[in-house]
Design a protein around this motif. Sequence first.
Motif, short mmCIF file in Angstrom:
data_model
loop_
_atom_site.label_atom_id
_atom_site.label_comp_id
_atom_site.label_asym_id
_atom_site.label_seq_id
_atom_site.Cartn_x
_atom_site.Cartn_y
_atom_site.Cartn_z
N GLN A 28 0.83 -1.22 0.00
CA GLN A 28 0.00 0.00 0.00
C GLN A 28 0.85 1.25 0.00
O GLN A 28 0.54 2.26 -0.63
N TRP A 29 1.96 1.18 0.73
CA TRP A 29 2.87 2.34 0.81
C TRP A 29 3.44 2.65 -0.57
O TRP A 29 3.50 3.79 -1.00
N THR A 80 2.02 1.77 -3.45
CA THR A 80 0.92 2.21 -4.31
C THR A 80 0.62 3.68 -4.06
O THR A 80 0.43 4.46 -5.00
N ALA A 81 0.64 4.08 -2.79
CA ALA A 81 0.38 5.48 -2.45
C ALA A 81 1.45 6.40 -3.03
O ALA A 81 1.20 7.58 -3.29
N ARG A 82 2.64 5.87 -3.26
CA ARG A 82 3.72 6.68 -3.83
C ARG A 82 3.68 6.68 -5.37
O ARG A 82 4.59 7.21 -6.01
#
Length: 485
Positions: free
Chosen positions: A161-162, A164-166
């Motif tokens: 998720q980290w 993907t958020a970037r």
Amino acid sequence: MTSLVRGPQLARLLGQWHALPGRRRNPDYRALADAVRGLLADGRLPLGVRLPAERELAEALGISRTTVSAAYRELRDSGHLHSRRGAGSWTRLPGGHRVASSGLWTPQDQLDMIDLGYASMAAPAELLPAAHAAAEDLPRYLGGAGYHPIGIVELREAVAQWYTARGVATSPEQIMVTNGTQHAFDLVVRLLLPPGGSVLVESPTYHNALAALAARRARIATHGLLIEGPGWDAELLLGSLRQIRPRLAYLIPEFQNPSGHLMSAPLREQLVATAHATGTDLVIDESFVELALDGTVVPPPVAAFDRHSRVISIGGMSKPYWGGLRIGWIRASAPQVQRLAAARVGVDMASPVLDQLLAVHLLADADTIVAARRAQLTIQRDALLAALAELLPEWRVRVPSGGVILWVELDGPISSALARAAEEVGVRLAPGPRFGLDGTLERFLRLPFTLAPDDLVDAVRRIAAVRYGLDHAPRPQWMDSAVIA
Ligand SMILES: Cc1ncc(COP(=O)(O)O)c(C=O)c1O
């Protein structure tokens, strides 16, 4: 591990041994012995290796054999060399220290030492509550065998998720949890680099990565970073890739260790395109990516430009959170992750479940923790800069826009000599040549701003005192050194 160091190799490591401060009062043989002790102290010359024969070293250094004989005698007297008649001379430490298989040794506990060898911070306040919460989660895992070669799914989901958020879509199958970023690098190198394979690295670069590459007997080529300006010279970097066509390139695009540079978005894109053309896998170390300071905007991850699985990203929790956690990760294609897991079985099987649960809790609180880290680092960086400007104004420092390190240009090729003298006054330093291959970084010093401002200012005071006192000080007693991380 190397068991014999040849004359030309030792000469390269010794670099400017004859031009060190305090030299004028020292005879040649003593300066040579001091320089060898310096190499031993910071690990560039391993323990238990055979030094070149006197004649061979004399030839390589262009000095008389008598000088080398006297230097070796002095090293024997101080307990740094052990000779057997007719067989050779081996490096060691006084006091019968044990030699680890890595060539490093365990330092004595020196509690009053200001340790600037580590570019890492003490744990955040959130760590203990996260540890308690993790212990409460643990029963969910106790019914199974506890082996998760690519990591527990909760942590892989959080890391995915980290990413993907970037801006780089990532599934949990593309993440492998490791015991720190160094472990991640070692696993990737084991998987992708055949013994003797070619690798391109930055110069200066993260010294422990060089150690992992040396273990694989890699053929290492370097891209010299510019001190000022953008750091990477795009034309030269891409040109080197095209010319050498290395199997791997290891790069640290965010707040590079140790130079502090941040790679631009256009170069990231060009880098990936060129690597695709040359058949090079890019190993991108994102250790410092979360530690942007002064509101600096970090360009998209290098992996965001990757269409052909040429980029393997590695990173972890040591810099923003705590080195003692030993949690890192690899982002790669799902098939590569499976191959990495197979390679891992021969190394350490899996990471501890409890530590991974702890990591999940910390990542859930990432915004708060990382914001506090950045604020803390800004204050510490500015305190270190101010102390340097006041007490060592002839040193040149580029203000980094993130990370945890100042890469300082000194007023002469004195880094190793300074590190030796600083140990005498209770400051452990990582001299410039630790971050290169050929002893050419004697004009540079890595100063992390990971300690409290008072300690940093105290350290600079002590360093300034030995810098100016170097010519007048009595000959230093030797002290043990430690791992630089
Ligand atoms: C660029 C870089 N990579 C890897 C590491 C090692 O990190 P870890 O402690 O997570 O193994 C460090 C630590 O200093 C680093 O600076």
